[in-house]
Design a protein around this motif. Structure first.
Motif, PDB file in Angstrom:
ATOM      1  N   SER A   1     -24.738  -8.798   0.029  1.00 54.06           N
ATOM      2  CA  SER A   1     -24.472  -9.196  -1.322  1.00 54.06           C
ATOM      3  C   SER A   1     -25.353  -8.175  -2.240  1.00 54.06           C
ATOM      4  CB  SER A   1     -25.121 -10.453  -1.596  1.00 54.06           C
ATOM      5  OG  SER A   1     -26.543 -10.464  -1.280  1.00 54.06           O
ATOM      6  N   VAL A   2     -24.693  -7.749  -3.260  1.00 54.87           N
ATOM      7  CA  VAL A   2     -24.842  -6.618  -4.080  1.00 54.87           C
ATOM      8  C   VAL A   2     -24.984  -7.268  -5.659  1.00 54.87           C
ATOM      9  CG1 VAL A   2     -24.633  -4.382  -5.222  1.00 54.87           C
ATOM     10  CG2 VAL A   2     -24.175  -4.693  -2.692  1.00 54.87           C
ATOM     11  N   ASN A   3     -26.515  -7.220  -6.284  1.00 59.92           N
ATOM     12  CA  ASN A   3     -26.280  -7.839  -7.749  1.00 59.92           C
ATOM     13  C   ASN A   3     -25.995  -7.022  -8.674  1.00 59.92           C
ATOM     14  OD1 ASN A   3     -28.544  -6.125  -8.411  1.00 59.92           O
ATOM     15  ND2 ASN A   3     -29.959  -7.415  -7.055  1.00 59.92           N
ATOM     16  N   VAL A   4     -25.357  -7.260  -9.681  1.00 61.42           N
ATOM     17  CA  VAL A   4     -24.840  -6.588 -10.773  1.00 61.42           C
ATOM     18  C   VAL A   4     -25.814  -5.449 -11.426  1.00 61.42           C
ATOM     19  CG1 VAL A   4     -24.105  -6.365 -13.057  1.00 61.42           C
ATOM     20  CG2 VAL A   4     -23.310  -8.442 -11.638  1.00 61.42           C
ATOM     21  N   LEU A   5     -27.140  -5.950 -11.176  1.00 59.42           N
ATOM     22  CA  LEU A   5     -28.046  -4.904 -11.818  1.00 59.42           C
ATOM     23  C   LEU A   5     -28.282  -3.725 -10.941  1.00 59.42           C
ATOM     24  CD1 LEU A   5     -30.423  -4.014 -13.697  1.00 59.42           C
ATOM     25  CD2 LEU A   5     -32.177  -5.452 -12.156  1.00 59.42           C
ATOM     26  N   SER A   6     -28.054  -3.920  -9.681  1.00 57.73           N
ATOM     27  CA  SER A   6     -28.084  -2.609  -8.714  1.00 57.73           C
ATOM     28  C   SER A   6     -26.981  -1.662  -8.957  1.00 57.73           C
ATOM     29  CB  SER A   6     -27.974  -3.036  -7.289  1.00 57.73           C
ATOM     30  OG  SER A   6     -29.109  -3.777  -6.853  1.00 57.73           O
ATOM     31  N   VAL A   7     -25.805  -2.226  -9.350  1.00 54.57           N
ATOM     32  CA  VAL A   7     -24.703  -1.423  -9.642  1.00 54.57           C
ATOM     33  C   VAL A   7     -25.090  -0.446 -10.860  1.00 54.57           C
ATOM     34  CG1 VAL A   7     -22.288  -1.555 -10.256  1.00 54.57           C
ATOM     35  CG2 VAL A   7     -22.876  -2.922  -8.505  1.00 54.57           C
TER      36      VAL A   7
ATOM     37  N   ILE B   1     -27.878   0.139 -12.155  1.00 51.92           N
ATOM     38  CA  ILE B   1     -28.937   1.293 -11.904  1.00 51.92           C
ATOM     39  C   ILE B   1     -28.440   2.353 -10.938  1.00 51.92           C
ATOM     40  CG2 ILE B   1     -30.889   1.511 -10.254  1.00 51.92           C
ATOM     41  CD1 ILE B   1     -31.861  -1.328 -11.131  1.00 51.92           C
ATOM     42  N   LEU B   2     -27.462   2.295 -10.081  1.00 53.56           N
ATOM     43  CA  LEU B   2     -27.176   3.412  -9.255  1.00 53.56           C
ATOM     44  C   LEU B   2     -26.090   4.146 -10.065  1.00 53.56           C
ATOM     45  CD1 LEU B   2     -26.932   4.791  -6.540  1.00 53.56           C
ATOM     46  CD2 LEU B   2     -25.156   3.282  -5.737  1.00 53.56           C
ATOM     47  N   ALA B   3     -25.328   3.600 -11.048  1.00 51.72           N
ATOM     48  CA  ALA B   3     -24.366   4.412 -11.823  1.00 51.72           C
ATOM     49  C   ALA B   3     -25.142   5.401 -12.859  1.00 51.72           C
ATOM     50  CB  ALA B   3     -23.559   3.405 -12.687  1.00 51.72           C
ATOM     51  N   SER B   4     -26.196   4.847 -13.081  1.00 53.41           N
ATOM     52  CA  SER B   4     -27.371   5.454 -14.102  1.00 53.41           C
ATOM     53  C   SER B   4     -28.044   6.481 -13.052  1.00 53.41           C
ATOM     54  CB  SER B   4     -28.407   4.623 -14.541  1.00 53.41           C
ATOM     55  OG  SER B   4     -28.006   3.651 -15.414  1.00 53.41           O
ATOM     56  N   ILE B   5     -28.548   6.568 -11.918  1.00 53.63           N
ATOM     57  CA  ILE B   5     -29.021   7.406 -11.272  1.00 53.63           C
ATOM     58  C   ILE B   5     -28.130   8.671 -10.880  1.00 53.63           C
ATOM     59  CG2 ILE B   5     -29.873   7.655  -8.637  1.00 53.63           C
ATOM     60  CD1 ILE B   5     -30.995   4.910  -8.956  1.00 53.63           C
ATOM     61  N   THR B   6     -26.797   8.298 -10.715  1.00 51.28           N
ATOM     62  CA  THR B   6     -25.802   9.312 -10.224  1.00 51.28           C
ATOM     63  C   THR B   6     -25.213   9.801 -11.518  1.00 51.28           C
ATOM     64  OG1 THR B   6     -24.085   7.415 -10.059  1.00 51.28           O
ATOM     65  CG2 THR B   6     -25.636   8.388  -8.144  1.00 51.28           C
ATOM     66  N   PHE B   7     -25.582   9.515 -12.607  1.00 48.65           N
ATOM     67  CA  PHE B   7     -25.069  10.174 -13.962  1.00 48.65           C
ATOM     68  C   PHE B   7     -24.895  11.567 -13.974  1.00 48.65           C
ATOM     69  CE2 PHE B   7     -25.470  11.226 -18.380  1.00 48.65           C
ATOM     70  CZ  PHE B   7     -24.088  10.828 -18.944  1.00 48.65           C
ATOM     71  N   VAL B   8     -25.810  12.302 -13.380  1.00 48.85           N
ATOM     72  CA  VAL B   8     -25.795  13.628 -13.432  1.00 48.85           C
ATOM     73  C   VAL B   8     -24.495  14.380 -12.773  1.00 48.85           C
ATOM     74  CG1 VAL B   8     -26.649  14.030 -11.004  1.00 48.85           C
ATOM     75  CG2 VAL B   8     -27.281  15.681 -12.800  1.00 48.85           C
ATOM     76  N   ALA B   9     -23.742  13.316 -11.877  1.00 52.00           N
ATOM     77  CA  ALA B   9     -22.525  13.937 -11.254  1.00 52.00           C
ATOM     78  C   ALA B   9     -21.544  14.267 -12.529  1.00 52.00           C
ATOM     79  CB  ALA B   9     -21.867  12.806 -10.322  1.00 52.00           C
ATOM     80  N   PHE B  10     -21.571  13.493 -13.703  1.00 47.89           N
ATOM     81  CA  PHE B  10     -20.693  13.767 -14.840  1.00 47.89           C
ATOM     82  C   PHE B  10     -21.303  14.815 -15.780  1.00 47.89           C
ATOM     83  CE2 PHE B  10     -19.162   9.725 -13.011  1.00 47.89           C
ATOM     84  CZ  PHE B  10     -17.919   9.952 -12.970  1.00 47.89           C
ATOM     85  N   GLU B  11     -22.465  15.035 -15.633  1.00 46.01           N
ATOM     86  CA  GLU B  11     -23.112  16.224 -16.402  1.00 46.01           C
ATOM     87  C   GLU B  11     -22.421  17.461 -16.397  1.00 46.01           C
ATOM     88  OE1 GLU B  11     -25.017  19.675 -17.481  1.00 46.01           O
ATOM     89  OE2 GLU B  11     -25.095  19.174 -15.412  1.00 46.01           O
ATOM     90  N   GLY B  12     -22.148  18.060 -17.493  1.00 42.68           N
ATOM     91  CA  GLY B  12     -21.229  19.494 -17.210  1.00 42.68           C
ATOM     92  C   GLY B  12     -20.412  19.631 -18.410  1.00 42.68           C
TER      93      GLY B  12
END
Length: 447
Positions: free
Chosen positions: A198-204, A206-217
């Protein structure tokens, strides 16, 4: 007195026409599809498993929200100083705020250069016996930074053509990799969902925020405003096209990876997950293809970041918030800014880890992007921006920042201390230069 005063027409210089829409899209894609999927895949799968493509999609939507204000401000101001210049001109009464955002965004770019160089070296030496040697990896990272420093010092047009070649070649290779991975799937989404804890919505989120740098540029397009024609047309086309392509590439590759490569392989080999997994699924040629795609992706990201961020650094130095030497140009190229950024990126490679660099970059660009949305909201009547879209973008970006700090506080408090310490040092530097600026302005030496 150490300051180089800009006249009022500095952002209306005669524009070069070296960079057209294909080159501008290439610069933006080069900045985004760099560490990108090659860096975040292992982190994402370890945290949310099969929901990785959803995380990437949410991150892309967040990037589109951030891009909205950048585009509106970029078209309105048409200043290669981009983030820094937009904030300074929108809030002219606060030198410290201008200096602070300048220092934060430049060191954010430096962290992404370090991230891309580290990823490049991880893939480049992954097939050798010394592939796990940390110092060899860092040495190779320094070498690739040096290579693209020299290329950017060479010429704007030369850099643009090389960027075109690398970016559009890597897109073809990434498309082939995605197709082959999906075609060699050894499981299906229903099976993965059935086995998924099970994965809660908050984790999703949080991870989208942590990996935001992948769209930096995408912001790097605006830094090239003095080398493009018709910025009011080319900036929106280049940025929105690049974000759309990045989302498509990331989501398709993520699907291919989770369907074809066992999760344990992806998690165990975070630094070069696709290459390690491809060797079991696709054989030797598949591994070589993945490595080639990773090397092209990270190379173009380093080149695009050096190009755009060095110009922004030169503008900040020209206003007195960095050492004045960094403002000097040779044939329109900010030579000293390019060299300084490259040296600092290599120092960060030597001092930091992949996880810290990733999270510092994401936090920085979420904070800065939320400030851009705030600035755009303030002058929305001038930039012709939607009040609702701008406010929603600000709230979403601010929430992303809070999510990362919450995650760090709960799971990695020592890493949080390290990141906060970096921000404290940057803030002290920004305060020192803003105080110096105010001193000379009161003396009548600068405006």
């Amino acid at each position: 007195m150490g300051f180089i005063q800009r006249d009022d027409d500095s952002c209306h210089r005669e524009r070069g026409r070296d960079l057209g829409v294909p080159e501008l899209i290439a610069i933006a894609l080069g900045g985004m599809v760099g560490g990108g999927i090659f860096t975040i895949l292992g982190v994402s799968v370890s945290m949310v498993g099969v929901f990785t493509p959803l995380v990437i999609l949410i991150g892309g939507i967040l990037a589109a929200f951030a891009a909205y204000s950048y585009i509106k401000l970029g078209v309105y101001y048409q200043d290669e100083g981009a983030t820094y210049s937009f904030f300074k001109k929108t809030f002219p009464a606060s030198p410290f705020a201008a200096s602070l955002i300048g220092w934060w965004v430049i060191f954010g770019y430096i962290s992404t250069m370090a991230l891309y160089a580290y990823t490049f070296s991880s893939y480049a030496i992954s097939g050798f016996a010394f592939g796990d040697n940390e110092w060899v990896r860092k040495g190779v990272a320094g070498g690739v930074i040096l290579l693209f420093t020299v290329i950017n010092l060479w010429s704007v047009k030369g850099m643009g053509k090389i960027e075109d070649l690398m970016v559009y070649t890597k897109l073809v290779i990434l498309a082939i990799i995605s197709f082959v991975l999906i075609n060699n799937a050894n499981t299906s989404l229903p099976v993965l969902f059935e086995a998924q804890p099970s994965v809660n919505v908050l984790s999703v989120f949080i991870l989208a925020s942590i990996t935001f740098v992948a769209f930096e540029g995408f912001q790097l397009v605006i830094n090239a405003v003095d080398e493009m024609d018709r910025p009011e047309r080319n900036i929106p086309i280049a940025i929105y096209s690049a974000i759309g392509l990045a989302i498509l590439i990331y989501v398709v590759m993520a699907f291919g990876a989770i369907l074809a490569i066992p999760f344990e392989d992806i998690i165990h080999n975070k630094e070069y997950a696709l290459a390690a997994g491809a060797s079991h699924v696709l054989g030797h040629w598949g591994t070589d293809l993945v490595i080639l795609g990773a090397l092209l992706a990270t190379s173009s990201a380093i080149s695009g970041t050096v190009f755009g961020a060095s110009r922004q650094m030169a503008v900040i130095a020209q206003d007195g918030y960095f050492p004045p030497l960094l403002a000097r140009r040779v044939n329109r190229i900010p030579v000293f800014a390019i060299v300084s950024m490259s040296l600092l990126a290599f120092i960060l490679v030597l001092a930091g880890s992949l996880q810290v660099i990733l999270e510092f970059g994401s936090v920085t660009f979420l904070v800065v992007s939320s400030l851009m949305a705030f600035a755009n909201y303030k002058i929305r009547h001038l930039t012709r921006s939607s009040k609702v879209v701008t406010a929603l973008a600000f709230l979403c970006l601010l929430a992303g920042t809070v999510f990362i700090f919450y995650y760090e506080y709960v799971h990695q408090p020592q890493q949080l201390v390290f990141i906060v310490s970096i921000y404290a040092l940057l803030t002290i530097g920004a305060w020192g230069y803003s105080t110096r600026y105010m001193y000379w302005r009161n003396k009548g030496k600068v405006e």
